[in-house]
Every structure is written in structure tokens, then in C-alpha cells.
Scaffold this active site. Structure first.
Site, short mmCIF file in Angstrom:
data_model
loop_
_atom_site.label_atom_id
_atom_site.label_comp_id
_atom_site.label_asym_id
_atom_site.label_seq_id
_atom_site.Cartn_x
_atom_site.Cartn_y
_atom_site.Cartn_z
N ASP A 91 1.44 10.23 3.93
CA ASP A 91 2.21 11.11 4.81
C ASP A 91 1.25 12.06 5.52
O ASP A 91 1.09 13.21 5.14
CB ASP A 91 3.23 11.88 3.98
N CYS A 122 22.30 35.35 20.52
CA CYS A 122 22.35 36.76 20.87
C CYS A 122 21.69 36.88 22.24
O CYS A 122 20.54 36.49 22.40
CB CYS A 122 21.59 37.58 19.83
N GLU A 137 0.86 -1.19 0.00
CA GLU A 137 0.00 0.00 0.00
C GLU A 137 0.89 1.23 0.00
O GLU A 137 1.99 1.19 0.53
CB GLU A 137 -0.79 0.09 1.32
N TYR A 157 -6.94 1.77 6.70
CA TYR A 157 -6.27 0.53 6.31
C TYR A 157 -6.31 -0.55 7.39
O TYR A 157 -5.66 -1.57 7.25
CB TYR A 157 -4.80 0.80 5.94
N LYS A 160 10.80 3.27 2.77
CA LYS A 160 10.80 4.73 2.61
C LYS A 160 11.46 5.10 1.29
O LYS A 160 12.57 4.65 1.01
CB LYS A 160 11.58 5.37 3.77
N CYS A 169 25.58 39.94 16.34
CA CYS A 169 24.20 39.75 15.88
C CYS A 169 24.00 40.62 14.64
O CYS A 169 24.20 41.83 14.69
CB CYS A 169 23.25 40.15 17.01
N CYS A 207 21.09 43.31 16.35
CA CYS A 207 21.39 44.44 17.22
C CYS A 207 22.88 44.73 17.30
O CYS A 207 23.29 45.70 17.92
CB CYS A 207 20.86 44.14 18.61
N CYS A 234 17.06 42.80 21.70
CA CYS A 234 17.48 42.69 20.30
C CYS A 234 16.26 42.80 19.38
O CYS A 234 15.28 42.08 19.55
CB CYS A 234 18.17 41.34 20.09
N LYS A 236 2.23 4.56 1.49
CA LYS A 236 2.29 5.07 2.86
C LYS A 236 1.88 6.54 2.82
O LYS A 236 2.54 7.35 2.16
CB LYS A 236 3.71 4.92 3.40
S1 IVH Z 1 -0.14 0.23 8.88
C1 IVH Z 1 0.44 -1.72 13.11
N1 IVH Z 1 -0.48 1.40 6.54
O1 IVH Z 1 2.78 5.22 9.09
C2 IVH Z 1 0.87 -0.75 12.07
N2 IVH Z 1 0.42 2.69 8.31
O2 IVH Z 1 5.43 4.90 10.19
C3 IVH Z 1 -0.25 -0.03 11.47
N3 IVH Z 1 0.85 5.02 7.72
O3 IVH Z 1 1.74 4.92 12.42
C4 IVH Z 1 0.18 0.91 10.44
N4 IVH Z 1 0.16 4.90 5.64
O4 IVH Z 1 0.31 6.35 10.83
C5 IVH Z 1 -0.06 1.54 7.80
N5 IVH Z 1 -0.89 2.31 4.43
C6 IVH Z 1 -0.47 2.46 5.70
C7 IVH Z 1 0.01 3.68 6.18
C8 IVH Z 1 0.45 3.76 7.51
C9 IVH Z 1 0.66 5.69 6.57
C10 IVH Z 1 1.43 5.60 8.96
C11 IVH Z 1 0.76 5.18 10.23
C12 IVH Z 1 1.87 4.58 11.07
C13 IVH Z 1 3.09 5.18 10.46
C14 IVH Z 1 4.31 4.33 10.73
#
Ligand code: IVH
Length: 705
Positions: free
Chosen positions: A120, A445, A116, A227, A330, A424, A430, A450, A118
Site C-alpha cells: 500500500d 457556514c 505477492e 516487482y 483486496k 454554526c 460563529c 467565521c 500488494k
Molecule cells: S503489479 C500491470 N504488484 O497496485 C500491473 N502492483 O492497484 C502492474 N501494487 O498500480 C502492477 N503492490 O502501484 C503489482 N505486488 C504488486 C503490487 C502492485 C502494489 C500497486 C501498483 C498498482 C496498483 C494497482
């Protein structure tokens, strides 16, 4: 058709169109037609108030702004995810999973995963009971979060009622995020009103979720994806379980089933998830999205890889922090090279002087970067970053761009190492000598008056999160300081419309001609009205706005909630601050130090004379029964209680008319001693104050004594 039937029909239609618009991005009707449905529903409900229910789409924004969020416990801890930064680390994860599953037999060749995106954003846990949304909570520390139900209800992608009204309580988890288009709109609006811009959608979303006014949150355009399903058993009080056993529906076998069920309930699910036969396919998915992600309307910082079969997940289990069945891959931060034109320094409100890079503008990770942080002077020296260098600049999803280092092969022979200015910088500083403690990397400073520090302090004081004085932005503050009209926060309250109107700012036009512009009566009037309005702000806003080190918005709210007024803060000891849930020793010491400073006391006096509210009105304080069996009694809590939190124990005592304080004295009625109690229990024994263990304490509460 009678009103009740039409109302029911309208609600179904509206939810259907909300889903088409906010979840599927495939509207079937024009905005005007949708608005007409909402208006018709609102009119019918106004005529038949007895038919209004909390799940009606007209009820998304209800209630008024509050002074803070209640804390609430998660049915099951909200864990975090372990990270992988490379293909090798993903393969190592797969290997660990297969080994663990093979412990009792043959190691499987491949395990099926769901990959899935992730999101942000911020994690959220939403509870439905018999299909109705009853609670929304932030992650907090994973065990306890904040109750943000009123804000969650304003998010139109999140249904107030689930399709099919599944029975009993159901908790779903996901991520709240701010779509890029909303982010850009908000920043355009902020720019127009001279407010500081949000660095990225995540910060803007976090700011919105923690805003205390749901009406404002509703205007932000937040969205969400879910999710996870955490079932809470309706009646038998057993431990919560993953899956769907208790909702009167067939249990899910796989994570893919769960995602489909979430969607069938009408919840938003990020649609690009994919079931993968093994780790090779997962890696291909990650590679593909590393590039494609820019086409999405939300920020994604990686791919979450999850074992698909729920039965295998149970066998894998979790560590105290992470599930063993999932990992977050990541995306690498994006890097570009560009010219470092100049190194300049910035003076913060605490006087910290930090270098930053002025760059030849370059496009990285979807935005134009023309400035980047250089952290501190030591870092610049260690990496030997020089003005005029070609440098590598990096930007990861949610962080400020940073200079990684110079490209030495392109360095000009005449370049010189950079040195931190000794004083500074003027303007806007100042000119005083900069200093730093032996152990600190930060130059400061130390001049209390200031102008650069004053500028930043006033910007903070006036900011939306603090005193929220609209129209008092960077440029007007600079003019007020330059004109000698404002030397501290209190001076703002003796300004007149005339003095503000007459201020002028000078700017240089493209052709080099300098033009001056008068602020004018209209803008001056508006700002003055805003300053005046801010006198009545909630007390925590002032506490936060004062800019005391370590006191953020949340700590200010906690302190206002616990101490109620500036007097009680002035009277309290460091220990009493520290005994407040959520207040640590560093913050407690910084606060005490600030309050003891004579010039700060004088400032507080002047703010009081200017009519600024410095207390929580009695009717808004957490109710302590004026009369009750514990009237006149004082308790101290120490150690951790197994069956209740400190807040709950305090509330229970206060409901019976008693008081809870932080330190033991001869006047203390009793000390409640939990697990791992420390010196307070010893002190009680020393002074002959009775101690109560948890069971006795509970028994007394239950008996109402
Ligand atoms: S699963 C038990 N799925 O990423 C773990 N997390 O870095 C449940 N997040 O705390 C998390 N997208 O807030 C999961 N598709 C996704 C996600 C996701 C974003 C976040 C979530 C988690 C954090 C961990």
C-alpha cells in the site's frame, strides 16, 4: 592502497551493508561502524573531488529544492489492476484466464500463478542505464508521470547502481512505501511540533515523494519493493518489451525468474511471494495473509495474483486499463462494534459543516479508533445513526475510519434521531445560520469572518505543504484568534514577539483544576522568525496557502510555473488558465472567481505590503530565449499533437524566442492545429490567422524558424 582503490572498496562495502540493513533487515555491523565507513568515504572524496561519481553512496542527497517536478513520459503505460473482493471473484478470474488460454485448444485444468503481497504505497518507475540509476518517475496518469529522480535517489533500499552493471537502459517498477516504524516516528515528531498528523503511512509516503526538497525526503525513511521489469531496447528503437532480452542477459521465462533477477541486481523484492500451482493455493495464500499481515512493518491491502509464465501473459494481453493476466485481491475492511458517544460537527476552511462520531475507543486494523467520519447529515439521517447507539465501525487500509451503521437490536428506547445544528456551532463557530444549495448535501457556514473557518484557513496557510511556518499550530492559532490579534493571513505579518509571548492558554488538569500557561519569549521568538522567513517562500506556497477552492499543492506549482506572478494571474482570463496543462475548467473558474472578489484583492495588497514574495524570480522561470528567430511572434496550440506534448511544443517555441498564449486574436502569428482541434482553429480562420498542421510546424522548428 591508493585513494581510488579504497574509494571503490568502500563503495562496495557500503552498498553491501545498505542491502543487509535496508533490504534484508539483517545487518552485519553496528550503525556506528557503518557511519565510520561513510565518513571515511566522504573524507576521501573531499580530498579527491575528481573521484566523486553520481553512484557514490555519499551522493544520495544532491542538488537543492526545486520549484516543481518536470513531467515525463513512460516508455510503456503504467497500467492499474482489476480488483477481486471475494473467493468467487478470484475463481471467476482464474476461469477467464483458463478460458482465454484454451481458445485455441483444450482449456487447461490449472494455471500457475505467483501470489505477492500488494504494497500500500505509490507506484514508481526507475530507469537504470548501464547499471546506473538515471531516472525515477511517479505513475501520474499512467502515460505521463513526474520526474522525482532526486527524491528516489534518497531511498537507501534503492541501489544507485545495479549489481553486474547490466548494459543498456532497464526500467524497473515497484512501490515506494513508508515502513510503519518510520510512520510512527514522523507522527511523534509532528505531534511534538504541533503539526497535523498523517492519517496513514501511504499519505505520509505520498507527501514525502512529492516534496520538493530531497534533503527533507531523505529524513523520512522511505523504502521500496520492486516487482516488474520493463525493458527499453538500447539502440533499435523498437517497442519496449517485458522480459530481459536486451540487457545482455538470458530472457526470463516466468515472473518468478523476474523477481529473482530483480533481487540479483540488488533491488528490494518483497520476500513473501509464492509460486502457486492453481487458484485453490492462491485462495489459501490470501486467507493466510488476511490475518498475518499485521506482523509486517508495512501496510498491505491485498494480494496481487499474476500468471507466472510470461509467454502466457503475452497471449492474454491487456485491456486499456488492466492486464488480463493479473488481479488484485483486496482484503476486506476490518469491522468492530462500539458505542457512539456523541455526534459532533466540524467546520472546514471552506465553511463546510460535517458531522463526525465520537466513539468509545476501539482497536481496529492495528490502530485505536476514537473518532470516525459520518460523511454528511443526509447519510446520518438515511442510516438513522443516533447518539448512544452501538455502531459498526470499519477501517480499510488507507482510509479514515467510518461508521457503517447502527446495531438496531441494541438501541436504547429513549434514543432520538440526530439533527444537524441550525447554526454554526459555538464554540468554535460563529452562530450564523447554516445553509445549503438545493443540490448540495453539504451544509455551509457562509459567514466570511467565521472564527472556525479562520482557524482552519490559518492552519492550512501555516502547514508544512503551504507556507511552512513551524510552531504556528492549532493551539497558538486559536489563541491568536481569541485574542483578536489575527483576522486574516496578512495580520500574521504584523505580530510582534511581545504580543505572542504574552498569549496564554488555559487547560483543565486531571483533577479539574484550570491552569493557564504563557507562550513565553523563547517560543514566541522562534515562531516570529519562522513567520518572517516565510515572506521569502516560493510563490506557489502562497498560492496554495491562500486556500482557494480546488487549488492543491500541484495546481499551485503549475500555475506559478506558467504565470510567474500574481499580476499575471490577476490579468489572465479563465480560458488562459484552462489552456494550461493540468488546469481544468472547474479550477480555472474557481480561481478567477477568487481573484475577482474585492476582499481577496485587498488581502493580496496587504500581503504585498507585508513583503511576501508574489512572483517567481526571473532567473528561476523556464527560460525563454530573449532573442531568437521567433522573437515578437505569438503562437497558439490547439488539439493534440502526435509527436510531442504541449509542454514540449511550448518549450520549443520559447527556446526560439517566441511566445505561446491560450487564445487566438488578430495579433496571433499562427495557430498550430493538432488532432481533434476545436473552436480555436475556426477562430483562426475567421480572423485570417494562419494555421499550421503538425508536419509543417515541426519542419519549421527543425529549420529553426
Ligand atoms: S503489479 C500491470 N504488484 O497496485 C500491473 N502492483 O492497484 C502492474 N501494487 O498500480 C502492477 N503492490 O502501484 C503489482 N505486488 C504488486 C503490487 C502492485 C502494489 C500497486 C501498483 C498498482 C496498483 C494497482
Amino acid at each position: 592502497m591508493n585513494a581510488a582503490a579504497r574509494i571503490a572498496e568502500l563503495r562496495l562495502q557500503i552498498r553491501h551493508h545498505e542491502e543487509r540493513y535496508y533490504i534484508l533487515s539483517e545487518p552485519e555491523i553496528a550503525d556506528a561502524e557503518f557511519d565510520a565507513l561513510m565518513r571515511e568515504l566522504a573524507a576521501l572524496e573531499a580530498a579527491h573531488p575528481e573521484l566523486v561519481t553520481p553512484d557514490s553512496p555519499t551522493q544520495r542527497v544532491g542538488g537543492r529544492a526545486t520549484d516543481g517536478f518536470a513531467s515525463c513520459e513512460h516508455a510503456q503505460p503504467m497500467l492499474s489492476l482489476d480488483n477481486a473482493y471475494s473467493e468467487e471473484e478470484l475463481r471467476a478470474f482464474d476461469e477467464r484466464v483458463r478460458r482465454a488460454l484454451g481458445e485455441t485448444g483444450a482449456v487447461p485444468d490449472a494455471v500457475a500463478y505467483v501470489a505477492e503481497l500488494k504494497i500500500d504505497g505509490l507506484s514508481i518507475a526507475v530507469t537504470y542505464n548501464n547499471g546506473l540509476l538515471v531516472r525515477g518517475a511517479t505513475r501520474g496518469d499512467g502515460v505521463r508521470g513526474e520526474d522525482v529522480t532526486a527524491n528516489v535517489r534518497t531511498i537507501r533500499a534503492i541501489p544507485l547502481r545495479l549489481h553486474g552493471d547490466p548494459s543498456g537502459p532497464i526500467e524497473v517498477r515497484g512501490e515506494v512505501y513508508l515502513p510503519r516504524t518510520s510512520f510512527e516516528r514522523i507522527n511523534r515528531e509532528r505531534e511534538a511540533s504541533d503539526e497535523p498528523l498523517f492519517a496513514n503511512p501511504r499519505n505520509a509516503a505520498a507527501g514525502a515523494m512529492r516534496n520538493l526538497d530531497p534533503a527533507l525526503v531523505a529524513t523520512r525513511g522511505l523504502s521500496a519493493f520492486f516487482y516488474q521489469v520493463v525493458m527499453v531496447s538500447p539502440s533499435d528503437g523498437q517497442a519496449p518489451r517485458d522480459g530481459a532480452r536486451d540487457a545482455g542477459v538470458e530472457p526470463d521465462q516466468t515472473h518468478a525468474d523476474t523477481l529473482e533477477r530483480l533481487r540479483a541486481w540488488g533491488l528490494p523484492v518483497e520476500p513473501h511471494w509464492h509460486r502457486q500451482g492453481g487458484i485453490d493455493d492462491v485462495i489459501a495464500f490470501c486467507r493466510e495473509w488476511e490475518h498475518t499481515r499485521r506482523t509486517l512493518d508495512f501496510d498491505t491491502d491485498g494480494v496481487v495474483v499474476k500468471v507466472d509464465a510470461l509467454a502466457l501473459r503475452t497471449r492474454l494481453g491487456a485491456t486499456s486499463k488492466f492486464p488480463r493476466w493479473a488481479i488484485a485481491f483486496k482484503f476486506p475492511a476490518e469491522q468492530k462494534t462500539t458505542r457512539l458517544l456523541r455526534i459532533e460537527v466540524n467546520v472546514g476552511r471552506t465553511g463546510a459543516v460535517t458531522p463526525y462520531a465520537v466513539l468509545e475507543p476501539v482497536s481496529i486494523a492495528g490502530s485505536t479508533v476514537s473518532m470516525a467520519t459520518l460523511h454528511n447529515a443526509d447519510d446520518v439521517a438515511r442510516k438513522d445513526i443516533r447518539e448512544g447507539d452501538w455502531v459498526i465501525v470499519e477501517k480499510a487500509g488507507d482510509v479514515i475510519p467510518r461508521v457503517v451503521g447502527p446495531v438496531l437490536s441494541k438501541r436504547l428506547p429513549a434514543s432520538q434521531p440526530w439533527v444537524m445544528p441550525a447554526t454554526c456551532p459555538i464554540p468554535p463557530g460563529c452562530g450564523s445560520q447554516l445553509q445549503r444549495d438545493d443540490e448540495e448535501v453539504v451544509w455551509r457556514c457562509l459567514n466570511a469572518s467565521c472564527p472556525a473557518k479562520l482557524q482552519r484557513s490559518l492552519e492550512h496557510f501555516a502547514s508544512r505543504g503551504a507556507m511552512n511556518i513551524e510552531g504556528l499550530g492549532e493551539s497558538l492559532i486559536a489563541q491568536l484568534i481569541a485574542g483578536g490579534l489575527v483576522a486574516d493571513f496578512a495580520d500574521l505579518y504584523s505580530l510582534t514577539a511581545g504580543t505572542i509571548a504574552d498569549l496564554t492558554s488555559a487547560s483543565t488538569r486531571g483533577d479539574g483544576k484550570v491552569i493557564t500557561r504563557r507562550v513565553g519569549d523563547k517560543h514566541a521568538g522562534k515562531v516570529l522568525a519562522q513567520i518572517d522567513r516565510s515572506r521569502g517562500n516560493e510563490f506557489w506556497r502562497l498560492l496554495y496557502g491562500l486556500g482557494i477552492r480546488h487549488i492543491g499543492e500541484r495546481a499551485a506549482q503549475i500555475l506559478a510555473g506558467a504565470f510567474h506572478s500574481i499580476e499575471s494571474l490577476l490579468d489572465a482570463t479563465v480560458e488562459q488558465f484552462q489552456d494550461t496543462d493540468g488546469i481544468g475548467p472547474v479550477l480555472a473558474a474557481a480561481l478567477r472567481h477568487w481573484l475577482d472578489e474585492p476582499r481577496n484583492r485587498r488581502l493580496l495588497e496587504r500581503l504585498r505590503s507585508a513583503g511576501i514574495r508574489m512572483e517567481v524570480p526571473p532567473e528561476e522561470r523556464v527560460a525563454r530565449a530573449a532573442d531568437g528567430p521567433l522573437k515578437g511572434q505569438t503562437y497558439v496550440l490547439t488539439g493534440s499533437l502526435a509527436t510531442m506534448t504541449r509542454d514540449e511544443a511550448t518549450a520549443a517555441i520559447e527556446r526560439l524566442g517566441g511566445r505561446v498564449t491560450g487564445s487566438v486574436s488578430k495579433k496571433t502569428t499562427a495557430v498550430v492545429v493538432g488532432e481533434d482541434a476545436g473552436s480555436k482553429a475556426d477562430k483562426a480562420r475567421e480572423l485570417g490567422v494562419p494555421t499550421l498542421d503538425e508536419a509543417t510546424f515541426r519542419a519549421r522548428l527543425d529549420a529553426g524558424l
